[in-house]
Design a protein around this motif. Sequence first.
Motif, PDB file in Angstrom:
ATOM      1  N   LEU A 151       4.277   5.762  -5.357  1.00 15.12           N
ATOM      2  CA  LEU A 151       4.351   5.801  -6.822  1.00 15.12           C
ATOM      3  C   LEU A 151       3.275   6.709  -7.414  1.00 15.12           C
ATOM      4  CD1 LEU A 151       5.191   2.135  -7.859  1.00 15.12           C
ATOM      5  CD2 LEU A 151       6.634   4.160  -8.054  1.00 15.12           C
ATOM      6  N   GLY A 152       2.097   6.655  -6.858  1.00 14.65           N
ATOM      7  CA  GLY A 152       1.025   7.538  -7.325  1.00 14.65           C
ATOM      8  C   GLY A 152       1.391   9.002  -7.118  1.00 14.65           C
TER       9      GLY A 152
ATOM     10  N   GLY B 281       0.820  -1.213   0.000  1.00  9.08           N
ATOM     11  CA  GLY B 281       0.000   0.000   0.000  1.00  9.08           C
ATOM     12  C   GLY B 281       0.852   1.260   0.000  1.00  9.08           C
ATOM     13  N   ALA B 282       1.917   1.270   0.803  1.00  7.29           N
ATOM     14  CA  ALA B 282       2.803   2.431   0.862  1.00  7.29           C
ATOM     15  C   ALA B 282       3.480   2.650  -0.483  1.00  7.29           C
ATOM     16  CB  ALA B 282       3.837   2.246   1.966  1.00  7.29           C
TER      17      ALA B 282
ATOM     18  N   LEU C 295       4.462  10.268  -6.959  1.00 11.18           N
ATOM     19  CA  LEU C 295       5.530  10.619  -7.895  1.00 11.18           C
ATOM     20  C   LEU C 295       4.984  10.853  -9.302  1.00 11.18           C
ATOM     21  CD1 LEU C 295       8.359   8.169  -6.778  1.00 11.18           C
ATOM     22  CD2 LEU C 295       8.379  10.657  -6.613  1.00 11.18           C
ATOM     23  N   ILE C 296       4.077  10.004  -9.728  1.00 13.89           N
ATOM     24  CA  ILE C 296       3.477  10.167 -11.060  1.00 13.89           C
ATOM     25  C   ILE C 296       2.693  11.475 -11.119  1.00 13.89           C
ATOM     26  CG2 ILE C 296       1.714   9.231 -12.610  1.00 13.89           C
ATOM     27  CD1 ILE C 296       2.728   6.423 -11.740  1.00 13.89           C
ATOM     28  N   ALA C 297       1.934  11.784 -10.074  1.00  8.47           N
ATOM     29  CA  ALA C 297       1.177  13.038 -10.042  1.00  8.47           C
ATOM     30  C   ALA C 297       2.118  14.240 -10.074  1.00  8.47           C
ATOM     31  CB  ALA C 297       0.290  13.082  -8.801  1.00  8.47           C
ATOM     32  N   ALA C 298       3.217  14.184  -9.330  1.00  8.52           N
ATOM     33  CA  ALA C 298       4.173  15.293  -9.309  1.00  8.52           C
ATOM     34  C   ALA C 298       4.797  15.493 -10.680  1.00  8.52           C
ATOM     35  CB  ALA C 298       5.250  15.036  -8.260  1.00  8.52           C
ATOM     36  N   ILE C 299       5.123  14.410 -11.357  1.00 14.71           N
ATOM     37  CA  ILE C 299       5.716  14.507 -12.695  1.00 14.71           C
ATOM     38  C   ILE C 299       4.722  15.122 -13.676  1.00 14.71           C
ATOM     39  CG2 ILE C 299       6.463  13.121 -14.675  1.00 14.71           C
ATOM     40  CD1 ILE C 299       7.786  11.235 -12.586  1.00 14.71           C
ATOM     41  N   LEU C 300       3.469  14.684 -13.628  1.00 11.52           N
ATOM     42  CA  LEU C 300       2.462  15.228 -14.540  1.00 11.52           C
ATOM     43  C   LEU C 300       2.196  16.708 -14.272  1.00 11.52           C
ATOM     44  CD1 LEU C 300      -0.068  12.255 -14.674  1.00 11.52           C
ATOM     45  CD2 LEU C 300       1.558  12.968 -16.430  1.00 11.52           C
TER      46      LEU C 300
END
Length: 56
Positions: free
Chosen positions: A22-23, A16-17, A25-30
């Motif tokens: 990862l979610g 879960g962590a 990090l993906i949001a920050a990149i987008l």
Amino acid sequence: MSSLGPHAGFILAAYGAVAVILGGLIAAILLDHRAQKRALDALEQRGIGRRSGSTS
């Protein structure tokens, strides 16, 4: 869940962590990609172009 043994809670919490991290990090990149595109568009509207974009 009993197939994970006595450490099932720890294993599921670790997965879960990782999913949350990862979610994030993906949001920050987008979000950063969108901000950079906006900044580049603003510069191009002011007449400041990319050197690699010139064909002369």
